[in-house]
Design a protein around this motif. Structure first.
Motif, short mmCIF file in Angstrom:
data_model
loop_
_atom_site.label_atom_id
_atom_site.label_comp_id
_atom_site.label_asym_id
_atom_site.label_seq_id
_atom_site.Cartn_x
_atom_site.Cartn_y
_atom_site.Cartn_z
N GLN A 618 -14.21 -5.95 -17.99
CA GLN A 618 -15.05 -5.48 -18.94
C GLN A 618 -13.81 -4.92 -20.01
OE1 GLN A 618 -17.79 -5.70 -19.25
NE2 GLN A 618 -19.09 -4.81 -17.67
N GLN A 619 -12.61 -4.73 -19.91
CA GLN A 619 -11.85 -4.13 -20.84
C GLN A 619 -11.07 -5.18 -21.68
OE1 GLN A 619 -11.61 -0.96 -21.07
NE2 GLN A 619 -12.92 -0.92 -19.03
N LEU A 620 -11.37 -6.58 -21.14
CA LEU A 620 -11.08 -7.50 -22.00
C LEU A 620 -11.84 -7.99 -23.34
CD1 LEU A 620 -10.33 -10.26 -19.15
CD2 LEU A 620 -8.63 -9.04 -20.17
N ARG A 621 -13.13 -7.57 -23.18
CA ARG A 621 -13.76 -7.58 -24.60
C ARG A 621 -13.84 -6.13 -25.42
NH1 ARG A 621 -18.42 -4.54 -23.85
NH2 ARG A 621 -18.75 -3.68 -21.73
N ARG A 622 -12.92 -5.29 -24.99
CA ARG A 622 -12.64 -4.20 -25.83
C ARG A 622 -11.35 -4.16 -26.51
NH1 ARG A 622 -15.31 -0.59 -21.03
NH2 ARG A 622 -17.42 -0.62 -21.34
N GLY A 623 -10.74 -5.17 -26.73
CA GLY A 623 -9.32 -5.27 -27.06
C GLY A 623 -8.28 -5.18 -26.20
N GLY A 624 -8.60 -4.98 -24.69
CA GLY A 624 -7.56 -5.25 -24.01
C GLY A 624 -6.94 -3.59 -23.54
N GLU A 625 -6.50 -3.61 -22.38
CA GLU A 625 -6.08 -2.32 -21.82
C GLU A 625 -4.52 -2.53 -21.00
OE1 GLU A 625 -6.69 0.65 -22.06
OE2 GLU A 625 -8.74 0.97 -22.55
N LEU A 626 -3.70 -1.58 -21.57
CA LEU A 626 -2.64 -1.58 -20.83
C LEU A 626 -2.74 -1.69 -19.44
CD1 LEU A 626 0.48 -1.44 -20.72
CD2 LEU A 626 0.47 1.03 -21.13
N LEU A 627 -3.71 -0.93 -18.85
CA LEU A 627 -4.01 -0.90 -17.23
C LEU A 627 -3.99 -2.11 -16.74
CD1 LEU A 627 -4.39 1.37 -15.18
CD2 LEU A 627 -6.84 0.77 -15.40
N THR A 628 -4.74 -3.11 -17.54
CA THR A 628 -5.06 -4.37 -16.76
C THR A 628 -3.79 -5.19 -17.05
OG1 THR A 628 -7.39 -4.26 -17.88
CG2 THR A 628 -6.53 -6.35 -17.39
N HIS A 629 -3.16 -5.30 -17.95
CA HIS A 629 -1.80 -6.00 -17.90
C HIS A 629 -1.10 -5.49 -16.87
CE1 HIS A 629 -3.47 -6.77 -21.94
NE2 HIS A 629 -2.49 -7.67 -22.10
N VAL A 630 -0.94 -4.16 -16.48
CA VAL A 630 -0.04 -3.53 -15.49
C VAL A 630 -0.61 -4.15 -14.09
CG1 VAL A 630 0.71 -1.54 -14.23
CG2 VAL A 630 0.60 -1.67 -16.66
N CYS A 631 -1.78 -4.33 -13.81
CA CYS A 631 -2.56 -4.69 -12.61
C CYS A 631 -2.28 -5.98 -12.46
CB CYS A 631 -3.94 -4.58 -12.74
SG CYS A 631 -4.91 -5.20 -11.36
N PHE A 632 -2.47 -7.14 -13.50
CA PHE A 632 -1.80 -8.47 -13.43
C PHE A 632 -0.40 -8.64 -13.07
CE2 PHE A 632 -5.97 -8.84 -14.23
CZ PHE A 632 -6.51 -10.33 -14.32
N LEU A 633 0.54 -7.80 -13.71
CA LEU A 633 2.05 -7.74 -13.55
C LEU A 633 2.21 -7.61 -12.01
CD1 LEU A 633 3.53 -6.10 -16.56
CD2 LEU A 633 3.83 -8.47 -15.86
N MET A 634 1.41 -6.29 -11.50
CA MET A 634 1.52 -6.29 -10.19
C MET A 634 1.21 -7.31 -9.28
SD MET A 634 0.47 -2.19 -10.23
CE MET A 634 0.62 -1.81 -8.43
N LEU A 635 0.04 -7.88 -9.58
CA LEU A 635 -0.59 -8.89 -8.73
C LEU A 635 0.67 -10.17 -8.25
CD1 LEU A 635 -2.91 -10.19 -7.27
CD2 LEU A 635 -3.61 -11.29 -9.87
N HIS A 636 1.25 -10.46 -9.64
CA HIS A 636 2.11 -11.69 -9.69
C HIS A 636 3.41 -11.17 -9.30
CE1 HIS A 636 -1.12 -13.85 -11.42
NE2 HIS A 636 -0.94 -13.27 -12.56
N LEU A 637 3.67 -10.00 -9.00
CA LEU A 637 5.07 -9.49 -8.52
C LEU A 637 4.75 -9.32 -6.82
CD1 LEU A 637 6.45 -7.28 -11.07
CD2 LEU A 637 7.50 -9.23 -10.24
N GLY A 638 3.42 -9.50 -6.22
CA GLY A 638 3.15 -9.11 -4.98
C GLY A 638 2.96 -7.97 -4.58
N LEU A 639 2.51 -6.95 -5.52
CA LEU A 639 2.11 -5.55 -5.36
C LEU A 639 0.72 -5.53 -5.29
CD1 LEU A 639 4.76 -3.98 -7.91
CD2 LEU A 639 4.80 -4.30 -5.23
N SER A 640 0.13 -6.26 -4.20
CA SER A 640 -1.35 -6.16 -4.01
C SER A 640 -1.72 -6.19 -2.61
CB SER A 640 -2.03 -7.39 -4.97
OG SER A 640 -3.42 -7.64 -4.48
N GLU A 641 -2.72 -5.48 -2.20
CA GLU A 641 -3.34 -5.74 -0.78
C GLU A 641 -4.06 -6.87 -0.48
OE1 GLU A 641 -4.93 -2.19 0.72
OE2 GLU A 641 -4.05 -0.93 -0.79
N GLN A 642 -4.50 -7.77 -1.46
CA GLN A 642 -5.28 -8.76 -1.05
C GLN A 642 -4.54 -9.78 -0.41
OE1 GLN A 642 -7.89 -8.31 -5.08
NE2 GLN A 642 -8.51 -9.97 -3.74
#
Length: 728
Positions: A618-642
């Motif tokens: 949802q945040q992508l359509r609102r100009g983006g959020e720093l929170l989302t960028h941090v989440c995807f950085l964590m995802l690609h650095l292996g910092l995810s439970e999934q």
């Protein structure tokens, strides 16, 4: 009611009712074309309101215009029949408008789930359009010009319906399951090579998008994906890593909210070419063959405008196609020559290359407490939340903040990489679950400050640390040795407060307005006290509010036990903020702000990891959020439970991908297998321990039941004895 109006007004209404609706529909389409894609790069309220109102109005206006056209058709003769014929010719253009522009198909991701409604609308509106045209079927060339426009209109409307279906959650999950395992594993890495990916932001973002889109559908990648992501992302600097995520999120936005799933495919390009040729042919034929004197000048002009807008729509779609990241990815994937790629890159730089707002929202609780309050009646109307937006400011994203965030995440990534700790999902959960307690434990302060982190809800933790940060800032701001931690801490503090107040759904469960409202009321009460040093009924600056807080709580000297009791009972965080600030001020200046900075970074990472994927989308359509960028950085650095460990084949699969691409693994196979053995033995020990505990618990329950049964039997025997002795 309309019959009571003067005859001139009625004639004007009858003559311009349909024309006005068609022109309004054309205007709304133009707004969507121009501003539909701008909302992902602008985080202001005005563009959201504009796009939202236009998106909701566009379909309604086009449908009403078609209905009015159907109602106006009939058995006419002469000039009225000619005018009706050219107005009926507007029906396929209204179908074109219902198809919408390529820049926006869904305002929110919930709109993608309504594809069945649009499918029904497609059938109904196409039927109405044919009815309109058949009722006033012209005998001249106009009927033949309408045929290609009907084809274009139906294709456009069908495109939108198909894109909405392909972007709904069920379709994404099914398609991603295929794309993820086929395109990502078997094709992209093997053909392009890991070494070739490094330094190419677009291609790497495209490959990462397969992982992230699968994660967003709650699919579970293997540890191979985790290791590959770490290998690729760890080679970048902070700016490069943020750029990769920026491109990746732009691609995901296109897939969710635009016609990208279709127009960037071979079928989409073919349909675009056919639509443009048909529209251009119909326009040229209309100009050459139609005599403008045979129809009303106004209707002829409106028809001309509709043709021009349709051609502009096709041309704009072509420009978006050419100057998009998707085209550049296609060029690099297909191995185009260096000259073509360099020329394309130059043209791309000359155009707008923004992919998000690159700004961070800021909300200060103390500043909002001294602003004028909206009337109470606004709360019942729901305007109170909109008034909060007036206290939100925005700061541009800077390189220093990027370096700090990426550096912190890299340190955590190295922790899970050591001794193959990433295999252990519980270890990753521990790292991700730190929300201030990690740095406090490392500095030996957790025992004294855990009341403000792990022992309270996340929302109260944000409130109390925000107030403490603001108090420390106002006390220390005159210091000559202001450091970078000083500015970063305040920036992250006000950003987390913005998420708490304006975007509570992005934070973990249990977040509400209760603590925020109680804290705001306490601040209002404190700054209006007559004994405050300002000697004023209302403070006028943050410094005065902080002075009032410090002065107010100086008269309340309580021990730790009484404070802990009050802290658990009250919902406000003001007293806690004062207490925490006093504890932090016992530390040295530099250490104090280093700890505050690290605490806020852990809170940001915790919020990013626990934010629902739907909210990130949802945040992508609102100009983006720093929170989302941090989440995807964590995802690609292996910092995810999934990520999940699947089998011993993971290491062999990874070797197959990297062998031949001149990249050496940073670990040995024996180390990897040893880590897996430790992980499996740990799980087995935990399972055995858990089983033993369950057996012990069952034995305790059985023993308790036996004791209960014996007690009941004794009571029954006593009752029998009593009855026997009492019987005469």
């Amino acid at each position: 009611m309309l019959k009571q109006l003067p005859e001139e007004v009625l004639n004007l209404w009858n003559n311009w009712e349909i024309r006005g609706m068609v022109l309004l529909s054309l205007l709304l389409q133009t707004i969507l074309i121009v501003f539909g894609s701008r909302r992902k790069t602008i985080a202001r309220n005005w563009i959201r309101i504009l796009v939202w109102s236009t998106y909701l109005s566009a379909d309604m206006v086009a449908s009403v215009a078609l209905g009015n056209l159907a109602r106006s058709q009939g058995d006419l003769s002469g000039e009225e029949k000619a005018n009706n014929s050219i107005q009926a010719f507007w029906a396929p253009f209204l179908l074109l408008h219902l198809g919408g522009p390529d820049t926006i198909t869904a305002y929110s991701i919930e709109d993608n789930e309504l594809w069945l409604r649009h499918l029904l609308g497609l059938v109904v509106q196409v039927g109405v359009a044919f009815y309109v045209f058949s009722r006033s079927w012209p005998s001249g060339i106009l009927a033949f010009i309408a045929i290609p426009m009907f084809i274009v209109g139906i294709v456009k409307y069908a495109e939108r319906t198909w894109v909405l279906w392909s972007s709904c959650s069920k379709s994404l999950k099914n398609s991603n399951l295929f794309d993820f395992w086929r395109s990502y594993h078997l094709k992209r890495i093997k053909e392009i090579g890991v070494r070739a990916l490094q330094g190419n932001y677009l291609r790497q973002a495209y490959i990462f998008s397969y992982i992230s889109r699968s994660m967003m559908q709650d699919l579970v990648p293997s540890l191979v994906d985790l290791m590959l992501s770490q290998l690729l992302m760890s080679k970048y600097s902070a700016g490069g890593a943020f750029k990769v995520v920026e491109v990746e999120l732009g691609l995901i936005y296109d897939m969710l909210y635009t016609k990208a799933p279709l127009i960037y495919s071979r079928a989409g390009i073919i349909l675009r070419s056919i639509s443009f040729l048909l529209t251009f042919t119909a326009f040229i034929t209309f100009q050459v063959k139609i005599e403008r004197h045979a129809y009303s000048t106004i209707d002829f002009t409106i028809t001309y405008l509709l043709f021009v807008a349709a051609l502009f729509l096709e041309f704009y779609a072509f420009l978006c196609l050419v100057f998009s990241d998707w085209t550049m990815i296609w060029l690099t994937d297909e191995g185009r020559n260096a000259l073509t790629s360099a020329l394309y890159s130059l043209i791309r730089k000359l155009t707008r290359s923004e992919r998000w707002s690159r700004s961070i929202a800021q909300y200060n609780l103390i500043s909002s407490s001294i602003e004028s309050k909206p009337p109470k009646c606004f709360e019942f109307l729901g305007i109170d939340e909109m008034m909060r937006q007036m206290n939100v400011n925005r700061k541009d994203m800077n390189g220093g903040l990027q370096d700090f965030i990426f550096g912190h995440l890299q340190k955590n990534s190295m922790k899970i990489k050591e001794n193959f700790n990433f295999i252990d999902k519980n270890f990753r959960r521990t790292i991700i679950g730190q929300r201030g307690d990690g740095v406090l434990e490392r500095e030996g302060l957790l025992q004294d400050l855990k009341w403000s982190t792990t022992e309270v809800e996340f929302s109260r933790s944000i409130l109390v640390w925000h107030l403490a940060t603001e108090i420390c800032y106002c006390v220390d701001k005159d210091a000559n040795n202001v450091s970078s931690e000083y500015k970063t801490s305040r920036c992250l503090s006000e950003y987390m407060m913005y998420l708490l107040v304006m975007r509570p759904d992005t934070l973990s469960q249990g977040i509400g307005d209760e603590g925020y409202l109680h804290s705001l009321r306490d601040l209002d009460s404190i700054i209006s006290k007559e004994e405050a040093p300002t000697k004023s009924p209302a403070a006028t600056s943050r410094e005065e509010v902080v002075d009032a807080i410090l002065f107010y709580y100086e008269s309340f000297v309580i021990d730790d036990i009484r404070f802990q009791f009050r802290w658990k009972e009250t919902k406000s965080a003001v007293a806690g903020g004062d207490r925490l600030a006093k504890q932090l001020r016992l530390l040295g200046f530099k250490k104090r702000w280093e700890i505050i900075e690290e605490v806020w970074m852990e809170m940001l990472a915790y919020a990013a990891a626990h934010c629902p994927w739907k909210e990130h989308a949802q945040q992508l359509r609102r100009g983006g959020e720093l929170l989302t960028h941090v989440c995807f950085l964590m995802l690609h650095l292996g910092l995810s439970e999934q990520y999940e460990y699947n089998s011993f084949k993971d290491y062999n699969s990874l070797n197959d991908y990297i062998r031949g691409h001149d990249l050496v693994l940073p670990w040995e196979e024996e180390e990897y297998r040893g880590a897996i053995d430790r992980y499996l033995r740990g799980n087995a020990d935990m399972s055995l321990s858990s089983s033993n505990e369950e057996v012990k618990e069952l034995k305790r329950m059985v023993a308790y039941k036996d004791e209960e049964l014996e007690r009941k039997e004794r009571e029954l025997e006593q009752l029998r004895s009593f009855l026997v002795t009492s019987t005469p």
